[in-house]
Enzyme design. Structure first.
Site, mmCIF file in Angstrom:
data_model
loop_
_atom_site.group_PDB
_atom_site.id
_atom_site.type_symbol
_atom_site.label_atom_id
_atom_site.label_comp_id
_atom_site.label_asym_id
_atom_site.label_seq_id
_atom_site.Cartn_x
_atom_site.Cartn_y
_atom_site.Cartn_z
ATOM 1 N NE ARG A 66 3.998 5.781 -3.951
ATOM 2 C CZ ARG A 66 4.790 6.087 -2.925
ATOM 3 N NH1 ARG A 66 5.475 7.212 -2.949
ATOM 4 N NH2 ARG A 66 4.920 5.274 -1.904
ATOM 5 C CE1 TYR A 121 -11.907 19.820 -19.631
ATOM 6 C CE2 TYR A 121 -10.245 19.651 -17.912
ATOM 7 C CZ TYR A 121 -11.369 19.155 -18.550
ATOM 8 O OH TYR A 121 -11.951 18.005 -18.089
ATOM 9 C CG ASP A 186 -3.760 22.751 -21.362
ATOM 10 O OD1 ASP A 186 -3.501 22.107 -22.401
ATOM 11 O OD2 ASP A 186 -4.568 22.358 -20.493
ATOM 12 C CE LYS A 211 -9.139 15.384 -23.549
ATOM 13 N NZ LYS A 211 -8.549 15.638 -22.279
HETATM 14 N N1 PLP Z 1 -6.392 20.528 -20.585
HETATM 15 C C1 PLP Z 1 -7.255 20.523 -21.615
HETATM 16 C C2 PLP Z 1 -7.143 21.585 -22.666
HETATM 17 C C3 PLP Z 1 -8.253 19.540 -21.696
HETATM 18 O O1 PLP Z 1 -9.115 19.569 -22.721
HETATM 19 C C4 PLP Z 1 -8.335 18.566 -20.671
HETATM 20 C C5 PLP Z 1 -9.382 17.531 -20.700
HETATM 21 O O2 PLP Z 1 -10.310 17.589 -21.479
HETATM 22 C C6 PLP Z 1 -7.420 18.612 -19.612
HETATM 23 C C7 PLP Z 1 -6.456 19.602 -19.601
HETATM 24 C C8 PLP Z 1 -7.479 17.602 -18.493
HETATM 25 O O3 PLP Z 1 -6.911 16.406 -18.934
HETATM 26 P P1 PLP Z 1 -7.371 14.950 -18.416
HETATM 27 O O4 PLP Z 1 -8.800 14.770 -18.790
HETATM 28 O O5 PLP Z 1 -6.408 14.047 -19.119
HETATM 29 O O6 PLP Z 1 -7.174 14.935 -16.938
#
Ligand code: PLP
Length: 415
Positions: A66, A121, A186, A211
Site C-alpha cells: 500500500r 465527465y 483531465d 481509456k
Molecule cells: N475522466 C474522464 C474524462 C472520463 O471519461 C472518466 C471515465 O469515463 C473518468 C475521468 C473516470 O475514470 P474511471 O472510470 O477510470 O474512474
C-alpha cells in the site's frame, strides 16, 4: 550530442532503462504485498517516509504494497516522462485519482473550496456536486474562473477536450485566472500524445488510464502527472486511503504506452474521416469534434498536437433516434468507456452523464463515439446501417418504448 527522441520512441522505451542490467526484456511484475525488513529501525524509518508520501529509502525496504510497489512505480516513471513531468502517481481508477487530487488540495492543505469548469465527465461532476468529500464546489464557465476563486479555494478542475461534447478550454488562460491556485486538467481524451497540460502551466495532468493509456479495455486505473511535491501529497493520500493500482494493471498500462502514439494517430485519422462523413448525413443535426468549427480561438493550434478520436453528434430524430442508433450498430459496441482498440457508442445523458444536474447534462439527442482501430470504411458502413434502421423502423407506441423516460429539453431524467 544526440537529437531528442521522438515521442513514439520514448513511448516504447520509457521506464525500461534498467531491464538489460536486470537480464530481462519484458517488464518485471512484483506481486508482493509485504517486503522483508532489514531491521526494526530502518524498517520503521522507511514506513514513516512512505506513509507521508516519500519514496523508499535506498537502505530501507518497500515495507508494504500500500506504500510502494516497483511495478507501479515503473509505470509512473514512464507516464511522467511522456507528460514531461517530474513524477506521476497511479490509482485504482480515474475517480480514485480525482478524489486524491481533491483531498490533497482541500482538507490536507487547509482549504475547503474547489472551482470546477463545466462541462466535465459525469462522474467528476457528480463527485464535486455531491458534497461527499465535504468540500464546497463552485461550477463555472471558462471565463468565470477568476471571479469564482475565494481565499479558501485549493483547486481548479478543468477538462479539455471535455466529455462528451469535446468542448475545448484554453488551459493557459484558466491557469492565468487561477493565479496561485493549482489547476488540474483531465487529459484523458487528448492523452500525453496530443496535449501536455503541465507545459501550459497546469499543476497536474490527470488521466482515466482505463481509456487510451491502457487502450484494450481490460484495466481500470487513474494516474496524475505532476511535480514531485504534489506527488508526495498524492502518495500520502493514496497510502492512507488505499486507492491503489494493482501491479498487474500497472504492467498492462505500461505495455499499453508502447503503442499509444501509433494507436492515437490511426484512431484520429479514422475519426477525421468519420467526421467528414457524418457532417453530410441527413440524420445528423450537429457533429462535435475539436477544430471542426475552424478553431476560432486558436486553442487547437496553441495547446494540442492533434484532435483525437472522440466524436459526439446530435441526431435530428431526438432521443428516439439516438437510442435506436445506439442499439443498432454491430461493430460499434453499445457500451460506456472509451479509448480502446475497438469502437464504442453510448448515450451520455442516460449513462456517463446521468448524475449531472439537468442544466449541465448533455442533450437527449447526443450520442458519443469512441473510434477504434477498425478500418474506417467498415465503421462508416456500420453507422450507415444503423442510420438506415431509422428510416425503416416503425415508431413503437409510447407504451411499448423502453425506459429511460425522456425530457426533450433536459436530457434523460430517470429510468
Ligand atoms: N475522466 C474522464 C474524462 C472520463 O471519461 C472518466 C471515465 O469515463 C473518468 C475521468 C473516470 O475514470 P474511471 O472510470 O477510470 O474512474
Amino acid at each position: 550530442m544526440n537529437a531528442p527522441l521522438h515521442p513514439d520512441t520514448v513511448a516504447v522505451h520509457t521506464g525500461r532503462g534498467d531491464l538489460a542490467d536486470l537480464g530481462v526484456h519484458a517488464l518485471p511484475i512484483d506481486l508482493s504485498t509485504t517486503n522483508p525488513l532489514p531491521d526494526v529501525e530502518r524498517g520503521g524509518d522507511a514506513y514513516e517516509a512512505m506513509a507521508t508520501g516519500g519514496r523508499p529509502p535506498a537502505d530501507g525496504s518497500m515495507v508494504y504494497a500500500r506504500l510502494w510497489n516497483p511495478t507501479v512505480a515503473r509505470f509512473e516513471e514512464a507516464l511522467a516522462e511522456l507528460e514531461h513531468a517530474e513524477a506521476s502517481v497511479a490509482f485504482g481508477s480515474g475517480m480514485a485519482a480525482m478524489t486524491a487530487v481533491i483531498l490533497a488540495h482541500t482538507h490536507a492543505a487547509g482549504m475547503s473550496h474547489v472551482v470546477a469548469v463545466r462541462p466535465l465527465y459525469g462522474g467528476t461532476d457528480h463527485l464535486l456536486g455531491s458534497g461527499l468529500l465535504g468540500v464546497e464546489t463552485t461550477f463555472c464557465g471558462p471565463d468565470d474562473v477568476a471571479a469564482s476563486i475565494r481565499p479558501d479555494t485549493g483547486l481548479v478542475v478543468l477538462e479539455t477536450p471535455a466529455n462528451p461534447t469535446l468542448e475545448l478550454t484554453d488551459i493557459a488562460e484558466v491557469v492565468r485566472q487561477a493565479g496561485a491556485v493549482p489547476v488540474v486538467v483531465d487529459n484523458t481524451f487528448a492523452t500525453p500524445v496530443l496535449q501536455n497540460p503541465l507545459g501550459l502551466g497546469a499543476a497536474m495532468s490527470l488521466h482515466s488510464a482505463t481509456k487510451y493509456l491502457g487502450g484494450h479495455g481490460d484495466v481500470i486505473a487513474g494516474v496524475v502527472a505532476c511535480g514531485e511535491a504534489t506527488a508526495e501529497a498524492l502518495r500520502r493520500v493514496r497510502a492512507v486511503t488505499g486507492g491503489l493500482l494493482h501491479p498487474l494493471g500497472a504492467y498492462l498500462l505500461h505495455r499499453g504506452l508502447t503503442t499509444l502514439p501509433v494507436r492515437m494517430q490511426r484512431q484520429q485519422e479514422s475519426a477525421m474521416r468519420i467526421v467528414q462523413w457524418l457532417i453530410d448525413r441527413p440524420e445528423v443535426a450537429e457533429v462535435y469534434y475539436p477544430g471542426l468549427d475552424g478553431d476560432p480561438h486558436g486553442i487547437v493550434a496553441r495547446q494540442m498536437r492533434g484532435t483525437g478520436a472522440m466524436i459526439s453528434m446530435r441526431l435530428r430524430g431526438g432521443y428516439a433516434a439516438a437510442s435506436a442508433v445506439a442499439s443498432a450498430t454491430s461493430l460499434f459496441t453499445h457500451a460506456v468507456s472509451l479509448g480502446g482498440v475497438d469502437s464504442l457508442i453510448q448515450h451520455p445523458a442516460a449513462l456517463t452523464h446521468r448524475p449531472v444536474p439537468a442544466e449541465a447534462r448533455p442533450a437527449a439527442d447526443v450520442l458519443r463515439l469512441s473510434i477504434g482501430l477498425e478500418h474506417p470504411d467498415d465503421l462508416i458502413a456500420d453507422l450507415a446501417a444503423a442510420f438506415a434502421t431509422l428510416k425503416t423502423a416503425a415508431e413503437p407506441p409510447l407504451s411499448d418504448r423502453p425506459t429511460p423516460l425522456r425530457d426533450e429539453s433536459k436530457g434523460v431524467v430517470r429510468a
